[in-house]
Motif scaffolding. Structure first.
Motif, short mmCIF file in Angstrom:
data_model
loop_
_atom_site.label_atom_id
_atom_site.label_comp_id
_atom_site.label_asym_id
_atom_site.label_seq_id
_atom_site.Cartn_x
_atom_site.Cartn_y
_atom_site.Cartn_z
N MET A 1 -8.49 2.51 -11.15
CA MET A 1 -9.53 2.86 -12.12
C MET A 1 -9.73 4.37 -12.21
O MET A 1 -9.91 4.93 -13.30
N ASP A 2 -9.68 5.03 -11.03
CA ASP A 2 -9.81 6.50 -11.02
C ASP A 2 -8.64 7.13 -11.77
O ASP A 2 -8.84 8.11 -12.51
N ALA A 3 -7.43 6.58 -11.56
CA ALA A 3 -6.26 7.14 -12.24
C ALA A 3 -6.37 6.93 -13.75
O ALA A 3 -6.00 7.80 -14.56
N LEU B 1 0.79 -1.24 0.00
CA LEU B 1 0.00 0.00 0.00
C LEU B 1 0.83 1.30 0.00
O LEU B 1 0.47 2.24 -0.71
N PRO B 2 1.93 1.39 0.77
CA PRO B 2 2.69 2.67 0.77
C PRO B 2 3.19 3.09 -0.60
O PRO B 2 2.94 4.24 -1.01
N LEU C 1 -0.10 6.93 -6.63
CA LEU C 1 -1.40 7.53 -6.94
C LEU C 1 -1.46 9.00 -6.52
O LEU C 1 -2.20 9.78 -7.13
N SER C 2 -0.68 9.36 -5.51
CA SER C 2 -0.64 10.76 -5.08
C SER C 2 -0.05 11.64 -6.18
O SER C 2 -0.46 12.78 -6.37
N THR C 3 0.94 11.10 -6.90
CA THR C 3 1.54 11.87 -8.00
C THR C 3 0.54 12.08 -9.13
O THR C 3 0.66 13.02 -9.91
N LEU C 4 -0.44 11.18 -9.22
CA LEU C 4 -1.48 11.31 -10.24
C LEU C 4 -2.71 12.07 -9.72
O LEU C 4 -3.71 12.17 -10.43
N GLU C 5 -2.59 12.57 -8.46
CA GLU C 5 -3.67 13.32 -7.81
C GLU C 5 -4.96 12.51 -7.73
O GLU C 5 -6.07 13.01 -7.98
N VAL C 6 -4.80 11.24 -7.40
CA VAL C 6 -5.94 10.34 -7.22
C VAL C 6 -6.03 9.98 -5.75
O VAL C 6 -5.03 9.59 -5.14
N ASP C 7 -7.22 10.12 -5.19
CA ASP C 7 -7.42 9.80 -3.77
C ASP C 7 -8.59 8.83 -3.63
O ASP C 7 -9.56 8.89 -4.39
#
Length: 324
Positions: free
Chosen positions: A318-320, A131-132, A138-144
């Motif tokens: 999927m969001d990314a 997970l880390p 995903l943070s670099t892709l601005e996905v939360d």
């Protein structure tokens, strides 16, 4: 107190094997002192030394912290009647039944326990090692994602050594609690644990009666940890029949009926043996039915955790993908 090194150095004494082997040697006419000389076990060698200096077998066994009081009493009676081989055989059979029952329960529980342990190890590994980096990517892709963020915050707030230690302590405490017979029997048999306790008591009583022990003396030997035995003895001493004493002691109707039949036929041992055959068959089937759901339940828990982790990984992915 003995330290662990001293305990581990002590040779294991297999009591069931001891009684089983010696019963066969005695049946073939070999004396007990000769039998014990053949053994390399130091406990049996110590027993042989005491017999050679004139001790009786029961007295020698009483000096060793290996045998129960009722087992010693059966041996003492066998020395008086001359049926030592029979006493050894009866005790070994009783110990064998106890061992087979324990092995059956362990065999039923071990697969679900291993499955759950593997689930916990997998969950901890995914939580702290998968997970880390996924969260960082995903943070670099601005996905939360709320689930991923919650799991990430959890692993940040509780370091892996702390969680592993807490789980180890929990497992250790659970094992200690399960070592208590009443707790273990309640978990295994549920509300039927009282009836199983009754069956265990009758099995021990039957063994003593078959070995030639008087009923009152047998109840006295079984008094340890059982207030019901005291009430039974008191009832019989007051002139009540065994059936009446059992009824007042809140024993099962099935047992009361078998004992009532024995008072009519005059053969208590045979009635108790019939009762034990019925109850052992019942509890084997009851245990099978009660534990039948353990394996699918363990698989369900594993599946639920895998689904949780899959959702924590796949939903943000999927969001990314949608933002690309």
């Amino acid at each position: 107190m003995e330290n662990w090194r001293q305990i581990l150095k002590k040779p294991y004494f297999n009591k069931e094997l001891f009684f089983y082997e010696k019963s066969h040697y005695l049946r073939n006419g070999i004396s007990l002192t000769e039998i014990l000389k053949l053994s390399e076990n130091p406990q049996e060698a110590a027993l042989s030394d005491q017999l050679l200096v004139g001790w009786s077998l029961s007295d020698a066994m009483a000096t060793m912290n290996l045998f129960k009081i009722r087992e010693i009493h059966l041996i003492r009676l066998a020395e008086e009647t001359g049926d030592l081989a029979g006493a050894f055989e009866r005790i070994s059979q009783s110990l064998k039944e106890e061992r087979l029952f324990r092995e059956k329960i362990i065999g039923i529980l071990i697969y679900p326990a291993l499955l759950l342990a593997a689930t916990v190890v997998f969950f901890i590994g995914a939580l702290y090692y998968i997970l880390p980096p996924l969260k960082e990517m995903l943070s670099t892709l601005e996905v939360d994602n709320m689930l991923l963020s919650s799991l990430y915050k959890f692993q940040l707030s509780i370091p892996m050594p702390v969680l592993s230690t807490a789980l180890f302590i929990l497992i250790y405490a659970s094992v200690k609690v399960l070592q208590r017979k009443k707790v273990f029997r309640y978990l295994v048999f549920g509300k039927k644990w009282v009836e199983h306790e009754e069956m265990t008591f009758i099995n021990e009583l039957y063994l003593l009666l078959k070995g030639g022990v008087d009923l009152m003396e047998a109840l006295h030997l079984l008094e340890e940890g059982r207030s019901s035995c005291v009430k039974l003895r008191e009832g019989i001493q007051e002139g009540k029949s065994l059936t009446e004493s059992l009824q007042q002691g809140e024993y099962s109707k099935l047992l009361v009926r078998y004992v009532q039949i024995s008072e009519e036929t005059g053969n208590l041992e045979e009635s108790l043996q019939s009762y034990l055959l019925v109850r052992k068959t019942f509890f084997e089937e009851y245990l099978r039915r009660r534990t039948a759901l353990l394996e699918p339940l363990s698989i369900f828990i594993l599946g639920a955790l895998l689904f949780l982790l899959s959702m924590a990984v796949m939903m943000p992915m999927m969001d990314a993908y949608e933002k690309l």
